[in-house]
Design an enzyme around this catalytic site. Structure first.
Site, short mmCIF file in Angstrom:
data_model
loop_
_atom_site.label_atom_id
_atom_site.label_comp_id
_atom_site.label_asym_id
_atom_site.label_seq_id
_atom_site.Cartn_x
_atom_site.Cartn_y
_atom_site.Cartn_z
N TRP A 179 0.87 -1.35 -0.03
CA TRP A 179 0.00 0.02 0.11
C TRP A 179 0.84 1.13 0.23
CZ3 TRP A 179 -2.01 2.74 4.64
CH2 TRP A 179 -1.30 2.80 5.71
N ASP A 180 2.36 1.16 0.09
CA ASP A 180 3.24 2.26 0.32
C ASP A 180 2.77 3.32 -0.82
OD1 ASP A 180 4.21 -0.20 1.53
OD2 ASP A 180 5.71 1.34 2.26
N LYS A 224 2.18 -0.49 16.09
CA LYS A 224 3.27 -0.37 15.08
C LYS A 224 3.30 1.25 14.30
CE LYS A 224 5.59 -2.79 11.19
NZ LYS A 224 5.28 -3.60 10.06
N GLN A 225 2.25 1.53 14.16
CA GLN A 225 2.18 2.89 13.25
C GLN A 225 0.79 3.36 13.20
OE1 GLN A 225 2.93 2.19 8.93
NE2 GLN A 225 2.40 -0.25 9.30
N GLU A 252 -0.03 -2.90 11.90
CA GLU A 252 0.06 -4.38 11.78
C GLU A 252 0.19 -5.24 12.98
OE1 GLU A 252 2.91 -3.93 8.67
OE2 GLU A 252 1.65 -5.16 7.29
#
Lengths: 798, 798
Positions: A355-356, A615-616, A494
């Site tokens: 998805w980056d 995580k983010q 994630e």
């Protein structure tokens, strides 16, 4: 010229990590490790900065097409060029006394230069200057040049110049147990001239052919001369050995020009034939460099972001832009190449597409939208596969996979190696359906920025409608709550793969996925209304898209579930509130670096699933992607409150619970914080800038993080430049952070180029729109008619 | 439904030319020869019309990419499907008694159907119905179906279904002495299921891989059943032999679905893998047919030209459109495929690309301009090669070759075989520089019809400017005449290669080349002014295009030479006037067919160079391409008179001296005559329509003439529909020929679709322009504001 180069001037052959990288000058990596340190010189020097990916894999940057099903395949090495005195050893940085060492990556010219002066064990002193580049205007060409001076001796020199097909993928330690050989050599042969050798290889799974031809010539000054020359072959290597006399104080120049073709290239008959033919037409290194530099000049003119003060941040922003442009450029257009998360700089993630692109594409869309168009077509061509993936799981529409490669099938691993514990565990990351949202987001942004109806009519709309259909199809009505919900997905964070006490993978009602699903469905409906009647009719018929289905989508956009904590925090997913708080202090004390908490906890037999840890950014991705007014409108439509404190409240809450286990995390937080606490936001931005340069996350040797790089440039435009392109009229609301005194950049909206010059007092805007009387833009909330070519000044509040 | 099918109902096995073609039902060609004859039936029947190319090479139509350097390579044959009773011979049309034979090419659905009822020598009667298509919505799929009925017997049937890699190029008699094998078989293997076989081949020069997988299934009604099945291999052939019982009066259906991938396809890993995967997802024949028919429906909606009366002309116009769409379609977009002069229907000219695109592209530009864009990019990608070709001859700019293939190099033969005399002579046709003019013409027309600035900025302008530079560079100033001139070229009339008494190839001041060079230079200058300042700056720098050079171009546009006869006729080239008149009557008497006069005269030891004879329109091409007002303006700017009689005078002169040795000739003359003598023009148009259908020129078995086909459709639009798209506002001036009572078609200009309905009294115009208040159009010389969606009626003069 300032802040256009990365220069490295120290060299310690004892440093373990350097040995392999530098053992042959100019060959392979030039990774150097250490701490950033700014000098007062005209150019910033980074003695010892970690610079993996700077140029070391530039050879693979011409090869977006080298991604096969399983792997990012390295190009056959064209850099192999070495020398020795007739009675001495091959030059090896590790085995000589270094007198001077200077290495410079010239971002402006796209040129890597190195200067080494050394003394061998016979007290012979050499100066060697090398320059190399992969041609930006002709993607089939690369060149390297060595200038060798005998400082205090005379004698015979042997040079070896070769093409090496024995390249393997060994850049990622934990992949090394897997098959690392992906290239096989088909032929080694002499070329069309006495100074040319050719190598033909192919990938062993996808059977893509790579042909290279190399021409090596020797010059004294401008005068070419013919050395003794013999061709040699080793397994998978073909080269020439050249020998000639070198006089004391004199310099000879070795030029190696290489042409590279793959069987997927266009306008070719057969790759070997083309490689030879192209080389026959080739001029000298210096001639090629001129057109190469021009190509970079045009790109920089569109892409540069000039910051004041012109400090290390300026240099890093340019480094990021440089990496973006050497990964994806006008050369990419039409190549059927996607953008791997690591660009083409490293083998991490094996070149897979994630998805980056959500973070990466905007960089191009603002400046070179035809590149975004080509990247979106990469997805469009895999629409049929996405349909198969959906229908294989019993869904309608198109379900793009979390990780994919060549043919667009799902490539996500089912089990995952924890390098900390050495054990394998299940991997549910394929349940991240939000990759589909990223595709729609980028297609829509391309549409807003270009107004390209034709693209939408031919390709974009079909892709968006099929994704919308899939997202609507995984949405179910809950009779109890009388709302729609999506279950069994993973969000961008994630760390949470499932509920701690449940077997089934995935979570219920991930807020990001749910809200963005509403956004996607709204865009799909909006788009359909904007197509011509002809297109509408055709698409509806082709997709069997009937009124009831559209009505269903509309219903979802009014009744989707967004989970909340009791205290008004948006729940990352249903039940997040009930998870345990995590003891950050204890774990920081115990492990120091806890960015990859998932691996730490699993190795302890514990699991992130149990804790309020991320995580983010996950919920906060909403604030990153959508302007507050747009989010507010979605929440209100869904019947949820969205008060003024919403952004701050949620940012405070989740930022405190994030380990920044992804390089994307600091980018998103720097953006979101900018609406709340500009000082903290700036610090976060600076930290995000250093992600790869200082290898904050650790895995930079496996490849740079293109998404994080692009994200930092995006923050400069969207937050400091204050641009908003989400409506028909472009809006500017520049707000420099305290540390920044000036900002200058250009961007394209519809057919116009806007040039922005921002300082603390004034915002100057020039629009280039030939043939137009005026262009309307929104500046700080007021509509202005801009006369093309004229600078318009707007005062800024302190 | 009328005039949507070509039907053939007679069958004479004794006819020599049919033997090879029809020896296996549905396999290979279905060429049939004879005279056209119109029936009164609902569908037009052409018993015995020559129809080569109708569908016979449809398999290669999916393979624009199969053109290698030297040759148009045939696809491995996927049609191989045959049957026999257990104790009988393989069915062979030549060896049985035909009771009924009916063959139908359904243009609307893109479907070939055949019905044969026959009796074998054991008095067994069979009815066999076959249907087949290559999928228009999925270019990787093709399907064939046989329904076999045992009319008066019961017994066991053996079916063989195979993929045949032994295909050679033997379609052109005079090429047969050359190497005809271009495919080699790499592997024959069983597929992923028991009913699947796979074949992998590659072209032996360009090394393009072709993978095919075939699935054969048997049905009784809707019920699939499993026959006895065994796989067999022969050299380069892999197939399955299926055997089963057939009951009297019962029908079984054999379905063969084939997937085909090449290594040049996008979104693939490896072709064999994709061929298998795609086949696994495949539905039944009838399901595939539904989406295939839909794709054709959308194409016909944009492309159909409806004529009244709905007679044979109507059918042929549709046949031409059908051939155009099966040669080049949305499937072509992005394929890096050009348009060979014969489409992909035959091996004539070996798939080479000529100037024929001048006639072909407009068909797409009016309806599906994104296809033209892709075809123009094919040329753009070969711009570097065209630059090399120019510089190799000492010229600046880009010189596109007369004939080219894969990598864009010059492929024109240097010697030419005269099949009449069996001798080889020099071939100067590469001196036809006007292929460059054709490229600019098409790019400009695309630009006018779409307004696509982005295409011009990124690609088109660079190509046009480089061609302009080349044309200006071969133009020299003659101090005596004080005019510019071009020497050493051949014009479109290929009969004149040089002056009879001179050694050097080429002629001086070919009027067509000279005038169109002026036109090209004017367009280049105009375009440059229309680009954004950013683009202008970049292009001028990139191409080192300075003011003096542009000034030089401007000078040429005012002082180019156009040669005239003393009587005011434009000389085809300087000195044409001094050539001998040709004794047409004598040669017609002696040879009958004198279309290829060049070969006749050379075989006699004489030469066309000496006579006032043309193979095809040369001067008259000017009147074909440019509206009289535009031509008048160019001539006046050059200081030449252009009186009202100019068109007629020149047309009369040259038409009397033309042998129509090219199928393009009648198209051009039908267009030019339409301004002079509409009766004669209509006859010429009808003759042009019959070019391929009746094989007027002879070489139709070598492939249809796509340029001539497209040209006839163009005449209907430009002359009978009277559209003019050469200015910013579209103009309509409909003028039906006497024989035509009605005309209906659609075309796209900028972002609007115009629907035209024309009869003798009224012209009805509807514009589709969603979101616009009105669109301005010029109808019969007056500007009108058209309200989108509303029919606007204009009376027409009788």
């Amino acid at each position: 010229m300032t802040h256009w180069s990365l220069i490295y001037e120290t060299f310690d052959p004892k440093e373990e990590s350097l040995r392999e990288a530098l053992c042959t000058l100019g060959n392979g990596c030039f990774a150097t490790r250490g701490a950033a340190e700014e000098s007062q010189a005209d150019e910033i020097h980074y003695p010892g900065t970690y610079l993996a990916g700077g140029y070391n894999r530039l050879d693979s940057c011409i090869a977006g097409r080298t991604i096969t099903n399983e792997d990012l395949v390295n190009f056959p090495n064209w850099l192999l060029l070495k020398f020795r005195p007739e009675d001495g050893d091959w030059f090896n940085l590790m085995a000589v006394d270094i007198i001077t060492y200077r290495q410079e990556l010239d971002l402006k010219k796209g040129l890597l230069k190195r200067l080494v002066r050394f003394r061998d064990h016979n007290q012979r002193e050499f100066t060697v200057e090398s320059r190399r580049f992969v041609h930006m205007a002709n993607q089939n060409l690369a060149a390297i040049e060595y200038s060798i001076t005998a400082e205090n001796w005379s004698g015979r020199i042997i040079v070896r110049s070769a093409l090496d097909g024995s390249v393997i993928n060994a850049g990622v330690a934990r992949y090394r147990e897997l098959n690392s050989t992906h290239l096989e050599t088909l032929s080694l042969c002499e070329g069309s001239g006495p100074d040319i050798v050719c190598l033909l290889t192919r990938t062993n799974q996808s059977h893509i052919h790579f042909a290279e031809a190399a021409r090596t010539r020797i010059y004294k000054g401008e005068q070419q001369f013919e050395p003794e020359r013999k061709t040699y072959k080793e397994e998978a290597i073909i080269g020439q050995e050249l020998s000639f006399e070198l006089e004391q104080g004199k310099t000879i120049t070795v030029e190696k020009i290489v042409s590279i073709y793959s069987s997927r290239d266009r306008a070719i008959s057969e790759p070997s034939l083309e490689a030879r033919y192209t080389l026959q037409q080739c001029e000298r290194f210096s001639d090629l460099l001129v057109s190469h530099e021009s190509a970079w000049k045009y790109l920089w003119r569109k892409s540069d972001v000039v910051m004041k003060p012109s400090d290390s941040n300026q240099m890093i922003v340019r480094l990021h832009i440089f990496h973006l442009l050497q990964s994806v450029s006008p050369n990419t257009v039409g190549l059927d190449s996607g953008v791997p998360a690591r660009g083409f700089h490293g083998e991490g993630y094996r070149g897979h597409i994630f998805w980056d692109e959500l973070f990466i594409f905007p960089f191009y869309t603002y400046r070179l939208p035809h590149i975004t168009r080509s990247l979106l077509l990469y997805r469009y061509r895999r629409l049929n596969m996405a349909r198969h993936l959906a229908s294989a799981e019993g869904y309608k529409g198109a379900m793009y996979p979390w990780q994919s490669g060549s043919n667009g099938r799902e490539e996500t691993q089912i089990v995952h190696l924890n390098p900390r514990s050495g054990t394998w565990g299940p991997d549910y990351s394929r349940y991240q359906r939000h990759v589909n949202i990223a595709i729609v987001y980028n297609a829509w942004q391309y549409y807003m920025l270009t107004g390209d109806q034709e693209f939408m009519a031919l390709y974009g709309a079909e892709m968006i409608l099929e994704i919308a259909r899939f997202l609507a199809n995984i949405t179910h009505y809950n009779k109890t709550t009388q709302r729609y919900e999506i279950i069994g997905v993973m969000g961008p964070d994630e760390y949470h793969e499932k509920y701690p006490d449940e077997e089934a993978p995935g979570l219920r009602n991930n807020a990001y996925t749910n809200v963005m699903t509403v956004w996607v469905l709204e865009r799909a409906l909006e788009l359909l209304g904007q197509l011509s009647l002809e297109n509408q009719r055709e698409l509806k018929e082709k997709l069997s898209l009937h009124a009831e289905e559209l009505e269903h989508w509309r219903n979802i956009t009014h009744k989707m579930t967004v989970p909340f904590h009791e205290n008004g925090i948006i729940s990352q997913f249903e039940g997040y509130e009930n998870l345990q708080e995590f003891d950050w202090e204890y774990y920081r004390g115990k492990y120091g670096d806890i960015k990859r908490l998932d691996r730490i906890l699993k190795a302890e037999g514990d699991n992130c699933d149990r804790y309020k840890v991320s995580k983010q950014a996950d919920v906060l991705m909403l604030f990153y992607l959508l302007p507050p007014k747009e989010l507010r409108s979605i929440f209100q439509q869904l019947g949820y409150e969205f008060d003024d404190d919403m952004v701050k409240r949620n940012t405070d809450y989740y930022l405190a619970r994030t380990s920044h286990g992804s390089t994307l995390s600091r980018v998103v937080h720097a953006s979101v914080l900018d609406r709340i606490d500009r000082t903290e936001a700036w610090e976060m931005f600076c930290a995000a800038l250093k992600n790869d340069l200082l290898d904050v996350q650790g895995p930079t040797p496996e490849g740079i993080h293109l998404g994080a790089m692009a994200g930092t440039v995006d923050i400069v435009l969207r937050h400091y430049g204050g641009i908003d392109t989400s409506e028909e009229i472009i809006a500017f609301h520049p707000r420099l952070p305290e540390t920044l005194h000036g900002l200058h950049f250009r961007l394209r909206f519809r057919n116009y180029w806007f040039e922005l010059d921002i300082n603390k007092q004034t915002f100057t805007l020039i629009v280039e729109a030939d043939g137009m009387d005026s262009v309307v833009a929104n500046v700080n909330g007021t509509l202005h008619k801009l006369i093309p070519g004229e600078p318009h000044e707007f005062p800024l509040k302190a």
